[in-house]
Each structure stands twice: as C-alpha cells, then as structure tokens.
Design an enzyme around this catalytic site. Sequence first.
Site, mmCIF file in Angstrom:
data_model
loop_
_atom_site.group_PDB
_atom_site.id
_atom_site.type_symbol
_atom_site.label_atom_id
_atom_site.label_comp_id
_atom_site.label_asym_id
_atom_site.label_seq_id
_atom_site.Cartn_x
_atom_site.Cartn_y
_atom_site.Cartn_z
ATOM 1 N N CYS A 2 0.856 -1.191 0.000
ATOM 2 C CA CYS A 2 0.000 0.000 0.000
ATOM 3 C C CYS A 2 0.888 1.235 0.000
ATOM 4 O O CYS A 2 2.081 1.157 0.313
ATOM 5 C CB CYS A 2 -0.900 0.044 1.237
ATOM 6 S SG CYS A 2 -2.008 -1.361 1.400
ATOM 7 N N ARG A 15 -4.715 7.127 0.533
ATOM 8 C CA ARG A 15 -3.868 5.979 0.262
ATOM 9 C C ARG A 15 -4.378 5.179 -0.927
ATOM 10 O O ARG A 15 -5.538 5.285 -1.340
ATOM 11 C CB ARG A 15 -3.831 5.098 1.501
ATOM 12 C CG ARG A 15 -5.191 4.540 1.951
ATOM 13 C CD ARG A 15 -5.433 3.102 1.559
ATOM 14 N NE ARG A 15 -4.473 2.182 2.057
ATOM 15 C CZ ARG A 15 -4.484 1.655 3.297
ATOM 16 N NH1 ARG A 15 -5.462 1.957 4.128
ATOM 17 N NH2 ARG A 15 -3.546 0.799 3.668
ATOM 18 N N ASN A 78 0.383 -2.762 5.278
ATOM 19 C CA ASN A 78 0.977 -4.083 5.461
ATOM 20 C C ASN A 78 2.461 -3.974 5.816
ATOM 21 O O ASN A 78 3.205 -3.208 5.204
ATOM 22 C CB ASN A 78 0.802 -4.900 4.173
ATOM 23 C CG ASN A 78 0.851 -6.382 4.419
ATOM 24 O OD1 ASN A 78 0.549 -6.860 5.514
ATOM 25 N ND2 ASN A 78 1.224 -7.138 3.402
#
Length: 329
Positions: A2, A15, A78
Amino acid sequence: MCTSIAFFDQNLFGRNLDLEVSFGQRVVIAPRRLAFPFAHRPALADHYAVVGMASVAGGLPLFAEGLNEKGLYMAGLNFPGNAHYFADQGADPAHLAPHELLWLVLGSCATLAQARALLETVRVTAIPFSPRLPLAPLHWHIADGTGALVAEPTAGGLRLYEDEAGVLTNNPPFPFHRANLANYMGLSPRQPENRMAPGLPLSCYGQGMGAIGLPGDASPASRYVRAVFLKENAAFPAARPGQVMEFFHVLEGVAMVRGSVVTPEGKLDETLYSSCADGEALTYYWRTAAASRVSAVKLTEEACAGDRLLALAPEEEPAFAFARPAPLA
C-alpha cells in the site's frame, strides 16, 4: 502492499490499498455513540466520529484507514516480517490489539500531537478481533495539517518516527526509506544540464529527462521514492475540487496495474481502491479499480450524531458517462 500520502499544506490525506483479494471493504461512518470495545479497557462509548474504508464484523468497522471529525487521519499498511505484537499477558489498559489502535487514536485524539502522546503509552498486543480473523501485520501512518507520524510495532516497542516527507509504503522499516531518499537527490522535474561531459555536445531529446533514474517498479522502496518525488512536485490548483483530483493523480503514479505484480501464490496484486480524506471539509473521497469514478461522503452533523454504523458498498462496475456531440456553430 500500500501507499499512504499526506499533503499537510492542503490538508489532504489518503492511500492506495494494494491487495490480491477483496477484503469485503465498505465505506463506513462510525458515529460518536457507536461504542468501540476493547479487550483490556472500558469501551469508548462516546468518541469522535470516523469515516473511512473498513471491513465490517459483528457490526463493528475494522478500518483500513479513516478520518475523524477533527481532521485527524490514520491508515494501517501491510508490514509483514517486521511487525511485532507482544503476547497478551492480562488486563492492562495499555495493551491494545492492532484493530483497537485506530479506534482509540481517531476516537479520542483531535490532533497529531495528542495522537503521539497517546501512542507513547501503548503496547501493541497479539489479540485478534476473532478466531476467524487472524492478525494482520501492520504499521501505521497518522497525519493532520501539522505533519505526519509513522508508528511501527517492533520487539522493542512501538517506534514513532516524524515523517517530514508525508509518505509511507511497506517493508523495510521506515528508517530505511528515509535514508534511501538520499540516493535520488539529483532527480528533478526540470530538464538536466550536461554535467557529466561539458565538452561534449549533449542535449536533451525529450521532456522529463531530469527524472531519469526515478524507480518505476512496484516494490515498497521504489513506490516510496516515486511517491515522494510526485508529492514534492505536484502542482495544486486554487480550487478545492481540482486539488482533490490532483491528489488522486499523485496516487495514480504509485498504483499497481492488475497483472503487473504476481504474488508467490500466483495471485494478482493490484490497487483495489484509492482514497482521499479532506481534513478541512471532512469529506472522504474514493474510487475503485473496477469503477474508477470518484465518489464521496461527508461527515455531516447528522451522520456523526447517531449510534449505528452507516455503510455503503463502493462501486465495482464501470459506469461510463456517454456524451452527445453537437454540431459546430
């Protein structure tokens, strides 16, 4: 995989959510009186309202990212192989499950300074939301109009880093990304000068040559450098709608095209959705890879004041706006 970006001056945050499979995401508003439960502290029965993208389990939002009604933004990204959660050793209110961290920060903090003070007191603990939902290895990006902060759970505790660039991706840990930027100090949006061999008649043969060397792959390190370059050189128009679209254009520059990244399991990693949270207008914008159209919801007083989760499914089918040409005058 991400990328999270914070534009402090514009008060815009958001994002790309990159994943190989949908996680049942919904656009949700958690109103002030929807209680957030905690394993080792009393439920937060009255809190700041939060809007963002989340999966919903047991009537509760498991936020991927969110914006609260005070303009504070937080996103989980992540962080496999590096995230360390301590074993749960009993009823200590400082021990928070990963999913509880965003609830507590956005539910109780109005500013980045308050979020930092709170995060300095917590210990991220291996408490899953339920047996059916395993722990996700995460680190977090927190921002408002004053700056940004990165929070990384390590074996030495929750490490907090000032994020002057306003960008977070994934592994390695954040200090690597900050140091790695020095390798790209020579990049520029302007045409380069011939400094290598001034005696040779070298000249540019196309636009954009000042950024030769900007990494174009989808690795976290490359996306970090590319996001910082695009963020630092983005030209925002004066009008707010144009600023929101410019934010999405920056996210496009670090998005994953379906099929360009294949996981070891043979699945296709892609940017499932992109989001933009307006910390001034308290509006959450999003678009999905499938539909592409930008949609929005606003944290109105009516939406903030309730006690039931508000949710909608993001568009997952293309919707084309067909135009009708008119004869020229």
